[in-house]
Design an enzyme around this catalytic site. Structure first.
Site: not given
Ligand SMILES: Cc1cc2nc3c(=O)[nH]c(=O)nc-3n(C[C@H](O)[C@H](O)[C@H](O)COP(=O)(O)O)c2cc1C
Length: 307
Positions: A68, A70, A98, A126, A129, A164, A243
């Site tokens: 992603n 975004i 966040n 955060n 990112c 984070k 994951g």
């Molecule tokens: C579409 C998307 C948007 C995300 N937006 C943020 C965000 O705004 N701030 C943040 O700290 N992490 C963001 N993340 C990271 C997630 O919070 C998480 O750390 C990461 O996806 C790992 O976990 P997962 O493998 O279970 O998805 C985002 C992840 C995804 C997939």
């Protein structure tokens, strides 16, 4: 049986939250899952002013995960408070907000605004990112900047601070320690991994931003290692993520040293995942005769961790 944990002064009734950016602002999921069963609701990143985010396509599926970029689209502090806070405030479980900024001062100002709001469970900084040009990962991969951001937010609020962490460092230990020393109450490990995918027919990157963040089951073993490394460097609690699809995945994070976990990408294809994880942790504890979830923390039997 005790499932509750504390992140700083924030009490979670169980150790399971959702990962920022994969659960909107909570309300979007409220018809799909009972939010009051969660340990906490964690919302998409908020900065001071509204931001449109990156051009589309912003997501792409890859083997055992997704990319992603975004670009931290969001309504800004005022927009969030007006549109989403009334709903979140009405929940019985705490909200983890966040936050991010493009300068140390902006992080601190956002923290100050949410401190003044009242009723917020915790702030998650955060600093990791990978999908924006300014802010984000640059703070999480520079020891000095990381310490400055955390210290500035610490001054701005008495709310629990969760830093984070970026996975994009050679060794997470000094970064974890820097966040702890600067006043962070907890760490969230980990954010997404910088990555890229290409459509070979068009020769175009699958994301308009060219690169993005990799998440989902494919990152879990690397995230577990990061939690393991961070947990040995600090005393503050860690929220583990990367994951998680089921209770077994979550328990791995707890055994690696996490005190709580967050479900991320799995929310997109099974919105009930977090509740299934809570039920599965409870079932595991019953089966293993463990009466307190905190007794799972860091219990991996890794006396010999050399290779
Ligand atoms: C579409 C998307 C948007 C995300 N937006 C943020 C965000 O705004 N701030 C943040 O700290 N992490 C963001 N993340 C990271 C997630 O919070 C998480 O750390 C990461 O996806 C790992 O976990 P997962 O493998 O279970 O998805 C985002 C992840 C995804 C997939």
């Amino acid at each position: 049986m005790n499932l509750s944990v504390h992140i700083g002064k924030m009490r979670m009734q169980n150790p399971v939250t959702v990962a920022s950016g994969t659960f909107g602002y909570g309300e979007e999921y409220s018809r799909l899952i009972d939010l009051n069963q969660l340990g906490a609701v964690t919302i998409k990143g908020i900065r001071l002013n509204p931001i449109r985010g990156n051009p589309t396509p912003r997501t792409a599926e890859v083997a055992s995960g997704m990319l992603n970029a975004i670009g931290l689209q969001g309504p800004g502090v005022d927009g969030f408070i007006k549109k989403y806070w009334p709903f979140l405030k009405s929940l019985k479980v705490p909200t983890i907000i966040n936050i991010w900024g493009t300068t140390v001062e902006e992080y601190a100002e956002v923290a100050r605004r949410f401190d003044a709001l009242g009723g917020v469970g915790a702030l998650e900084l955060n600093v990791s990112c990978p999908n924006i040009k300014e802010g984000g990962a640059q703070f999480g991969t520079d020891l000095k900047l990381l310490a400055q951001v955390v210290a500035a937010c610490r001054k701005a609020t008495t709310l629990p601070l969760i830093t984070k962490m970026s996975p994009n460092v050679v060794n997470i230990a000094p970064f974890a320690k820097a966040a702890e020393d600067a006043g962070s109450d907890a760490l969230a490990v980990t954010n997404s991994y910088p990555a890229m995918a290409i459509d070979i027919e068009t020769r175009k990157p699958k994301l308009a931003n060219v690169t993005g963040g990799l998440t989902g089951p494919c990152i879990k073993p690397i995230a577990i290692k990061l939690v393991w490394d961070a947990a040995r460097a600090v005393k503050i609690p860690i929220i583990g993520m990367g994951g998680i699809q089921n209770a077994a995945d979550a328990i791995e994070f707890l055994m690696a040293g996490a005190s709580a976990v967050a479900v991320g990408t799995a929310n997109f294809y099974e919105p009930q995942t977090a509740l299934q994880v809570i039920a599965g942790i409870r079932e595991f504890m019953q089966r293993k005769k463990i009466s307190d979830v905190r007794d799972l923390k860091g219990t991996v039997n890794a006396a010999n961790d050399s290779c």
